[in-house]
Design a protein around this motif. Sequence first.
Motif, mmCIF file in Angstrom:
data_model
loop_
_atom_site.group_PDB
_atom_site.id
_atom_site.type_symbol
_atom_site.label_atom_id
_atom_site.label_comp_id
_atom_site.label_asym_id
_atom_site.label_seq_id
_atom_site.Cartn_x
_atom_site.Cartn_y
_atom_site.Cartn_z
ATOM 1 N N THR A 57 0.148 5.206 10.154
ATOM 2 C CA THR A 57 -0.720 4.199 9.548
ATOM 3 C C THR A 57 -2.180 4.561 9.792
ATOM 4 O O THR A 57 -2.492 5.498 10.521
ATOM 5 N N SER A 58 -3.076 3.799 9.193
ATOM 6 C CA SER A 58 -4.508 4.094 9.291
ATOM 7 C C SER A 58 -5.027 3.973 10.720
ATOM 8 O O SER A 58 -6.029 4.586 11.073
ATOM 9 N N ASP A 59 -4.340 3.191 11.571
ATOM 10 C CA ASP A 59 -4.785 3.063 12.965
ATOM 11 C C ASP A 59 -4.213 4.165 13.865
ATOM 12 O O ASP A 59 -4.422 4.155 15.085
ATOM 13 N N GLY A 60 -3.464 5.139 13.283
ATOM 14 C CA GLY A 60 -2.940 6.272 14.033
ATOM 15 C C GLY A 60 -1.564 6.062 14.619
ATOM 16 O O GLY A 60 -0.990 6.973 15.220
ATOM 17 N N ALA A 61 -0.975 4.897 14.440
ATOM 18 C CA ALA A 61 0.370 4.625 14.967
ATOM 19 C C ALA A 61 1.417 5.282 14.070
ATOM 20 O O ALA A 61 1.302 5.279 12.844
ATOM 21 N N THR A 62 2.443 5.865 14.709
ATOM 22 C CA THR A 62 3.525 6.520 13.984
ATOM 23 C C THR A 62 4.727 5.574 13.922
ATOM 24 O O THR A 62 5.097 4.960 14.919
ATOM 25 N N HIS A 63 5.324 5.471 12.731
ATOM 26 C CA HIS A 63 6.480 4.599 12.507
ATOM 27 C C HIS A 63 7.573 5.398 11.814
ATOM 28 O O HIS A 63 7.312 6.410 11.166
ATOM 29 N N SER A 64 8.795 4.905 11.916
ATOM 30 C CA SER A 64 9.900 5.510 11.160
ATOM 31 C C SER A 64 10.810 4.398 10.667
ATOM 32 O O SER A 64 10.831 3.294 11.222
ATOM 33 N N GLY A 65 11.549 4.709 9.621
ATOM 34 C CA GLY A 65 12.452 3.715 9.045
ATOM 35 C C GLY A 65 13.225 4.308 7.896
ATOM 36 O O GLY A 65 13.079 5.486 7.554
ATOM 37 N N MET A 66 14.077 3.473 7.286
ATOM 38 C CA MET A 66 14.908 3.892 6.161
ATOM 39 C C MET A 66 14.302 3.347 4.872
ATOM 40 O O MET A 66 13.875 2.203 4.814
ATOM 41 N N THR A 67 14.305 4.212 3.850
ATOM 42 C CA THR A 67 13.822 3.788 2.533
ATOM 43 C C THR A 67 14.533 4.599 1.469
ATOM 44 O O THR A 67 15.230 5.578 1.769
ATOM 45 N N LEU A 68 14.389 4.195 0.239
ATOM 46 C CA LEU A 68 15.002 4.926 -0.878
ATOM 47 C C LEU A 68 14.077 6.054 -1.309
ATOM 48 O O LEU A 68 12.880 5.847 -1.491
ATOM 49 N N VAL A 69 14.655 7.241 -1.461
ATOM 50 C CA VAL A 69 13.896 8.404 -1.933
ATOM 51 C C VAL A 69 14.707 9.088 -3.020
ATOM 52 O O VAL A 69 15.916 8.900 -3.135
ATOM 53 N N THR A 70 14.026 9.907 -3.804
ATOM 54 C CA THR A 70 14.703 10.653 -4.860
ATOM 55 C C THR A 70 15.598 11.712 -4.225
ATOM 56 O O THR A 70 15.212 12.377 -3.274
ATOM 57 N N THR B 201 0.841 -1.193 0.000
ATOM 58 C CA THR B 201 0.000 0.000 0.000
ATOM 59 C C THR B 201 0.878 1.245 0.000
ATOM 60 O O THR B 201 1.839 1.320 0.777
ATOM 61 N N PRO B 202 0.539 2.245 -0.835
ATOM 62 C CA PRO B 202 1.306 3.502 -0.791
ATOM 63 C C PRO B 202 0.794 4.402 0.345
ATOM 64 O O PRO B 202 -0.398 4.442 0.623
ATOM 65 N N LEU B 203 1.718 5.074 0.992
ATOM 66 C CA LEU B 203 1.377 6.008 2.059
ATOM 67 C C LEU B 203 2.255 7.251 1.941
ATOM 68 O O LEU B 203 3.405 7.147 1.509
ATOM 69 N N PRO B 204 1.746 8.414 2.377
ATOM 70 C CA PRO B 204 2.622 9.593 2.437
ATOM 71 C C PRO B 204 3.495 9.512 3.695
ATOM 72 O O PRO B 204 3.070 9.010 4.728
ATOM 73 N N ALA B 205 4.733 9.953 3.565
ATOM 74 C CA ALA B 205 5.656 9.956 4.695
ATOM 75 C C ALA B 205 6.415 11.281 4.697
ATOM 76 O O ALA B 205 6.521 11.958 3.665
ATOM 77 N N VAL B 206 6.952 11.635 5.855
ATOM 78 C CA VAL B 206 7.719 12.875 6.003
ATOM 79 C C VAL B 206 9.195 12.520 6.033
ATOM 80 O O VAL B 206 9.617 11.620 6.782
ATOM 81 N N LEU B 207 9.976 13.216 5.228
ATOM 82 C CA LEU B 207 11.415 12.997 5.167
ATOM 83 C C LEU B 207 12.059 13.635 6.390
ATOM 84 O O LEU B 207 11.827 14.808 6.699
ATOM 85 N N LEU B 208 12.863 12.888 7.130
ATOM 86 C CA LEU B 208 13.468 13.380 8.369
ATOM 87 C C LEU B 208 14.849 13.990 8.166
ATOM 88 O O LEU B 208 15.331 14.721 9.035
ATOM 89 N N ILE C 89 5.821 6.354 0.211
ATOM 90 C CA ILE C 89 6.464 5.093 0.575
ATOM 91 C C ILE C 89 5.471 3.962 0.345
ATOM 92 O O ILE C 89 4.287 4.190 0.115
ATOM 93 N N TRP C 90 5.980 2.739 0.419
ATOM 94 C CA TRP C 90 5.141 1.549 0.268
ATOM 95 C C TRP C 90 5.334 0.672 1.489
ATOM 96 O O TRP C 90 6.460 0.459 1.933
ATOM 97 N N ILE C 91 4.227 0.195 2.043
ATOM 98 C CA ILE C 91 4.306 -0.741 3.167
ATOM 99 C C ILE C 91 3.623 -2.050 2.763
ATOM 100 O O ILE C 91 2.709 -2.064 1.942
ATOM 101 N N ASP C 92 4.113 -3.142 3.365
ATOM 102 C CA ASP C 92 3.533 -4.460 3.042
ATOM 103 C C ASP C 92 2.370 -4.765 3.991
ATOM 104 O O ASP C 92 1.966 -3.924 4.785
ATOM 105 N N ALA C 93 1.865 -5.984 3.933
ATOM 106 C CA ALA C 93 0.700 -6.373 4.730
ATOM 107 C C ALA C 93 0.988 -6.345 6.229
ATOM 108 O O ALA C 93 0.080 -6.172 7.035
ATOM 109 N N GLN C 94 2.273 -6.483 6.623
ATOM 110 C CA GLN C 94 2.647 -6.438 8.038
ATOM 111 C C GLN C 94 2.936 -5.013 8.514
ATOM 112 O O GLN C 94 3.297 -4.808 9.665
ATOM 113 N N GLY C 95 2.802 -4.039 7.632
ATOM 114 C CA GLY C 95 3.060 -2.653 7.990
ATOM 115 C C GLY C 95 4.515 -2.256 7.931
ATOM 116 O O GLY C 95 4.893 -1.187 8.407
#
Length: 198
Positions: free
Chosen positions: A102-115, A72-79, A126-132
Amino acid sequence: MREGKPANRKRRRTKVPLWRWRNNPVRRRDDVLEAWLLLTIWVLIAVGGTVAGLATARAADQVFAQQRAERTPLPAVLLDDVPRAATGMGRDLASARVRWTTSDGATHSGMTLVTTGKQAGSTVRIWIDAQGKLSTQPPTPTRAAVEAGLFGVAAALAVSGVVFGIGGYGRWYLDRRRIQRWDREWALVGPKWGHKTR
């Protein structure tokens, strides 16, 4: 004037089609085995390669479809700032920290590839899988079809190559066996040809 031979007269070779299958005095058992081997090789390449290619392409397409369904695609903020790469070659990517909700209101952070060339605080997708968990973008249906087709072609070529290699070894073995038999027969017959008949 004398008539000469035509200048462009081609020599014709007499060919007997399927001679290994026909009963003739020079055909040996190894010739029949080689004929069956060649037939088996071509059938396995045609049928086995096609089946392997289609099965691989279908399996790859199913995997890609499952990825599209689960991610699923989601908007994320670049830190962090992601400066533009010095190479300047097209669309460069770099690893950066992002934060998303996420849709349940939980905030997450992590590393991903960005332009590259983005400032901290920018919104990225960003894209998250079924496990979030963070994941890569799944291939589009068009790209997935192309990749599945390439996987299928590679599988068909791999199966065909293996079959062709095994068949080549089988033919080499039969040729070697034929030559050994000819050597044994020539050892028996050859000396008789050297004597003059009276």
